[in-house]
Design an enzyme around this catalytic site. Structure first.
Site, PDB file in Angstrom:
ATOM      1  CB  SER A  98      -0.870   0.001   1.256  1.00  0.00           C
ATOM      2  OG  SER A  98      -1.416   1.290   1.483  1.00  0.00           O
ATOM      3  CE1 TYR A 109      -3.633  -2.025   5.403  1.00  0.00           C
ATOM      4  CE2 TYR A 109      -3.001   0.195   4.747  1.00  0.00           C
ATOM      5  CZ  TYR A 109      -3.436  -1.073   4.419  1.00  0.00           C
ATOM      6  OH  TYR A 109      -3.652  -1.395   3.102  1.00  0.00           O
TER       7      TYR A 109
END
Ligand SMILES: *[C@@H]1O[C@H](CO)[C@@H](O)[C@H](O)[C@H]1NC(C)=O
Length: 320
Positions: free
Chosen positions: A176, A189
């Site tokens: 990501s 995350y």
């Protein structure tokens, strides 16, 4: 005059040194095929995983194993792929990448199903929560992200490497943009995605160094629209996702799926998938980490709408 020709000479030397890297960055030759290979995709019941399955099937994958925790959704995805791409044999296998016994069973099933077919492993399964790190109540969500996004991904790769080395192939890790920059509320995350980015680059170097016939690629989508967590969140908190994507850009699942194919064909180590060119920020961050100190405090409506969205999502996900 001497000074000028010195400058010219320096320019020529610089160009000569940069020509190779520039050529391979902007005009790489196609070095791999997707057609005829076999592929396994984790997290393939929704969002990006479904699109990767469709795009790989459309490229002529011979055998495709799709896995996720929900067998029902997987079966529906498999049925649709079979309908549109009858040449691809599709197998839906229920598997949870955070469970060791599921991972080894999956690796064994896939090895039996694929035989000596060169294999593409797409590590796509992942979960995302925005969290206030001072709350004790967020511990289960911290563990879930670590277990699926990084512990699961690394162990599954470890379970698959013997067959990948035997048959040759590719590992594509879906990370990501959170693994390349800084944001608000995405602490754990981001940590898991930075880990995926680092793991990918190092594993790639190691596989190449030992000439084991396995190439590793990392694909990094920005804020995902049309599917996935950010999209659902926007609806739940009542602030449209444009609040943040106007500033940070977005990526559609189909763009990420196409990037997976491109990464394999052109042997890209890393690909950022985002509607706005975000890579200059990663360069600025490398030189001036302090950049983020003032970036999120800039008195610009675009920035403030974004942080308001991120704050609200973080409040919501820390409590629910
Ligand atoms: C089924 O696959 C087709 C072709 O890839 C796609 O256009 C369609 O949206 C899919 N349908 C569902 C319900 O996923």
């Amino acid at each position: 005059m001497a000074g000028l020709s010195g400058c010219k000479a320096l320019g020529v030397v610089l160009l000569a040194v940069l020509a190779g890297p520039l050529y391979y960055t902007f005009m790489p030759p196609q070095v791999h095929e997707v057609k005829g290979k076999c592929a396994v995709i984790t997290g393939a019941s929704t969002g990006i995983g479904v699109q990767i399955a469709h795009v790989l099937a459309s490229e002529g994958i011979a055998k495709l194993v799709i896995t996720a925790r929900s067998k029902e959704k997987l079966d529906a995805v498999a049925a649709n792929i079979t309908k549109h791409y009858p040449e691809t044999q599709v197998f839906a296998v229920k598997s949870d990448v955070s469970k060791p016994e599921d991972r080894t069973a999956l690796a064994e099933t896939v090895a039996k199903t694929f035989g000596s077919c060169p294999t593409i492993l797409v590590n796509n399964a992942g979960v995302e929560y925005f969290l206030h790190m001072e709350l004790q109540s967020v511990k289960p969500k911290i563990d879930q992200m670590i277990d699926i996004n990084i512990r699961g991904l690394i162990h599954l790769t470890n379970d698959f490497l013997p067959m990948l080395i035997k048959s040759g192939g590719h590992i594509v890790n879906i990370a990501s943009l959170a693994g390349k920059g800084a944001s608000i509320g995405v602490n754990v995350y981001a940590a898991t995605k930075y880990a995926v980015v680092g793991f990918s680059l190092n594993l790639r170097a190691d596989m190449r160094h030992r000439k084991l016939g396995v190439s590793v690629h990392c694909v990094m989508p920005g804020f995902v629209t049309e599917a996935g967590m950010g999209d659902d969140m926007g609806k739940q908190i009542g602030l449209p996702m444009e609040s943040v994507t106007d500033l940070a850009g977005f990526s559609r699942p189909i763009d990420t799926a196409n990037a997976v194919v491109e990464a394999i064909k052109y042997d890209h180590p890393e690909m950022i998938v985002n509607s706005l060119p975000i890579w200059p920020l990663t360069v600025i961050q490398a030189i001036f980490p302090r950049f983020w100190d003032f970036f999120f405090e800039l008195p610009l409506p675009l920035v403030q709408r974004s942080t308001a969205w991120l704050d609200k999502v973080t409040d919501y996900q820390s409590q629910n």
